[in-house]
Design a protein around this motif. Structure first.
Motif, PDB file in Angstrom:
ATOM      1  N   ASP A 166       0.847  -1.188   0.000  1.00 56.51           N
ATOM      2  CA  ASP A 166       0.000   0.000   0.000  1.00 56.51           C
ATOM      3  C   ASP A 166       0.887   1.244   0.000  1.00 56.51           C
ATOM      4  OD1 ASP A 166       0.880   0.323   2.639  1.00 56.51           O
ATOM      5  OD2 ASP A 166      -0.903  -0.621   3.489  1.00 56.51           O
ATOM      6  N   THR A 167       0.360   2.379   0.428  1.00 60.57           N
ATOM      7  CA  THR A 167       1.137   3.624   0.391  1.00 60.57           C
ATOM      8  C   THR A 167       1.671   4.024   1.764  1.00 60.57           C
ATOM      9  OG1 THR A 167      -0.896   4.920   0.630  1.00 60.57           O
ATOM     10  CG2 THR A 167      -0.130   4.487  -1.611  1.00 60.57           C
ATOM     11  N   SER A 168       1.616   3.107   2.717  1.00 61.95           N
ATOM     12  CA  SER A 168       2.085   3.417   4.067  1.00 61.95           C
ATOM     13  C   SER A 168       3.599   3.552   4.105  1.00 61.95           C
ATOM     14  CB  SER A 168       1.656   2.314   5.039  1.00 61.95           C
ATOM     15  OG  SER A 168       2.312   1.094   4.713  1.00 61.95           O
ATOM     16  N   HIS A 211       3.636  13.117   4.094  1.00 62.76           N
ATOM     17  CA  HIS A 211       3.251  11.779   3.634  1.00 62.76           C
ATOM     18  C   HIS A 211       2.236  11.157   4.593  1.00 62.76           C
ATOM     19  CE1 HIS A 211       3.682   7.343   3.718  1.00 62.76           C
ATOM     20  NE2 HIS A 211       3.616   7.480   2.406  1.00 62.76           N
ATOM     21  N   THR A 215      -1.743  10.010   3.596  1.00 57.08           N
ATOM     22  CA  THR A 215      -2.375   8.705   3.796  1.00 57.08           C
ATOM     23  C   THR A 215      -3.559   8.813   4.761  1.00 57.08           C
ATOM     24  OG1 THR A 215      -0.743   8.163   5.507  1.00 57.08           O
ATOM     25  CG2 THR A 215      -0.268   7.425   3.275  1.00 57.08           C
ATOM     26  N   HIS A 218      -6.563  10.147   2.805  1.00 61.29           N
ATOM     27  CA  HIS A 218      -7.195   9.116   1.973  1.00 61.29           C
ATOM     28  C   HIS A 218      -8.229   8.328   2.783  1.00 61.29           C
ATOM     29  CE1 HIS A 218      -3.456   8.897  -0.879  1.00 61.29           C
ATOM     30  NE2 HIS A 218      -4.170   9.979  -1.076  1.00 61.29           N
ATOM     31  N   GLY A 255      -4.055   1.588  -3.219  1.00 58.30           N
ATOM     32  CA  GLY A 255      -4.109   2.951  -2.702  1.00 58.30           C
ATOM     33  C   GLY A 255      -5.150   3.768  -3.414  1.00 58.30           C
ATOM     34  N   ASP A 309      -1.558  14.731  -3.273  1.00 56.90           N
ATOM     35  CA  ASP A 309      -0.734  13.568  -3.607  1.00 56.90           C
ATOM     36  C   ASP A 309       0.557  13.912  -4.328  1.00 56.90           C
ATOM     37  OD1 ASP A 309      -2.697  12.143  -2.405  1.00 56.90           O
ATOM     38  OD2 ASP A 309      -3.274  10.964  -4.161  1.00 56.90           O
ATOM     39  N   TRP A 312       3.673  12.401  -2.824  1.00 54.26           N
ATOM     40  CA  TRP A 312       4.086  11.024  -3.126  1.00 54.26           C
ATOM     41  C   TRP A 312       5.182  11.010  -4.194  1.00 54.26           C
ATOM     42  CZ3 TRP A 312       3.674   6.282  -1.202  1.00 54.26           C
ATOM     43  CH2 TRP A 312       3.948   5.193  -2.031  1.00 54.26           C
TER      44      TRP A 312
END
Length: 352
Positions: A166-168, A211, A215, A218, A255, A309, A312
């Motif tokens: 995921d985006t963690s 960051h 998250t 989201h 994500g 975003d 990212w």
């Protein structure tokens, strides 16, 4: 496929080995001869193979992607992710991507794939040094929207694609190790990419907080989760001879949909063009989702997600290794994200 098909050295490529790995996708195929045409080094090793088989309709050239680089052990998860992309994801979606002729993964987390050689159909490979036009960006977003729509907020997304990160922070730990090491971060801050950035962005603690806020947003806003391409920059895109957009070198990631859209547009457009076109292109992506039966987000909410975003892409390209991309490419992309951070007040958007 398992252990015996994952190689540790290019010299292990033989007709017998290649016959075995190809047989899983092409029953009855026998490789009579194989030779190495050329080798490209980078994030992974790309090996062009000349082959002669017992079938006249089988290609005479193939591309093998594997981990024969000094850094490959540390990047094993990347190879495994790409294995799953070809074995488990691409068969479920409509996406113009290279055909996979064979794939293997072992219990130690090493993997490789055997793909079609796109040069045989005269494709045009894109490059970060040549930003794309409005119409071409639209075409890629059309394909991306169809891809996203297939698993848009699917209830079994996390179970079916649990192999995808995921985006963690934990799933991009390599970047945060560099971000939180003053000595390591300083190497990037003083490299050409860092020298080209506004100095207020060279703030590791603020980047990390941004960051985390991204998250959290989201989740707090209940944004639709999808399987993202995961690395949709121009170096991973191509056009067929008829102009059809093509997607390669996927690194699937669970994500928010906005991760891919923001990453693609900012990395792929010239700075001046991006400022003029990004809102219209985002609207086009949302309209394409509707065409595929998705109740797309309202533009205002989508625009806010797009702006957030940007962090990212900045994180990835600010700290991308020069073993994976040339410093010229890293600088081009990192600078585009840096200026988007300023244009969109991304730190302000995220409250950091």
């Amino acid at each position: 496929m398992g252990d015996r098909f994952v190689l540790t050295d290019i010299a292990q490529v033989t007709p017998e080995w290649l016959s075995g790995i190809l047989a899983g996708y092409n029953p009855g195929l026998i490789v009579d001869a194989v030779s190495i045409v050329d080798v490209q080094h980078g994030a992974c090793t790309k090996v062009r193979l000349s082959v002669r088989t017992n079938r006249n309709d089988f290609p005479t050239s193939l591309m093998m992607k594997a981990g024969f680089e000094p850094h490959s052990t540390a990047m094993a998860s990347m190879h495994v992710n790409e294995y799953h992309a070809y074995a488990d994801l691409l068969p479920t979606v409509s996406l113009n991507a290279p055909r996979c002729y064979g794939a293997a993964m072992d219990d130690q987390g090493q993997a490789l794939v055997i793909l079609e050689d796109l040069c045989l159909r005269d494709v045009r490979f894109l490059t970060l040094q040549e930003p794309i036009s409005f119409d071409l960006a639209k075409a890629f977003l059309s394909g991306l929207a169809e891809f996203h729509a297939r698993w848009w907020n699917a209830p079994d997304l996390d179970t079916r694609f649990g192999w995808a990160p995921d985006t963690s922070e934990a799933c991009v730990a390599h970047y945060f190790q560099l971000l939180t090491s003053p000595e390591a971060f300083q190497r990037f801050a003083t490299a050409p990419r860092g020298a080209a950035m506004p100095k207020l962005l060279l703030d590791p603690a603020r980047i990390r907080a941004a960051h985390l806020a991204m998250t959290a947003a989201h989740k707090a806003e209940g944004m639709a989760m999808v399987i993202n391409h995961g690395d949709m920059h121009l170096g991973n895109l191509y056009q067929d001879a008829d102009g059809t957009p093509g997607f390669l070198d996927m690194q699937p990631r669970r994500g928010a949909w906005s991760i891919d859209v923001s990453y693609f547009l900012i990395a792929g457009l010239d700075l001046v063009d991006r400022r003029r076109w990004e809102a219209a292109l985002l609207q086009h992506y949302l309209a394409c989702l509707e065409l595929h039966g998705i109740a797309a987000p309202r533009f205002d909410a989508a625009w806010a997600a797009y702006r957030r975003d940007v962090i990212w892409g900045l994180l990835i390209w600010m700290l991308n290794s020069s073993r994976f991309q040339t410093e010229a490419n890293n600088t081009a992309a990192a600078t585009r994200f840096a200026m988007a951070m300023i244009d969109h007040d991304t730190f302000g958007m995220l409250g950091v």
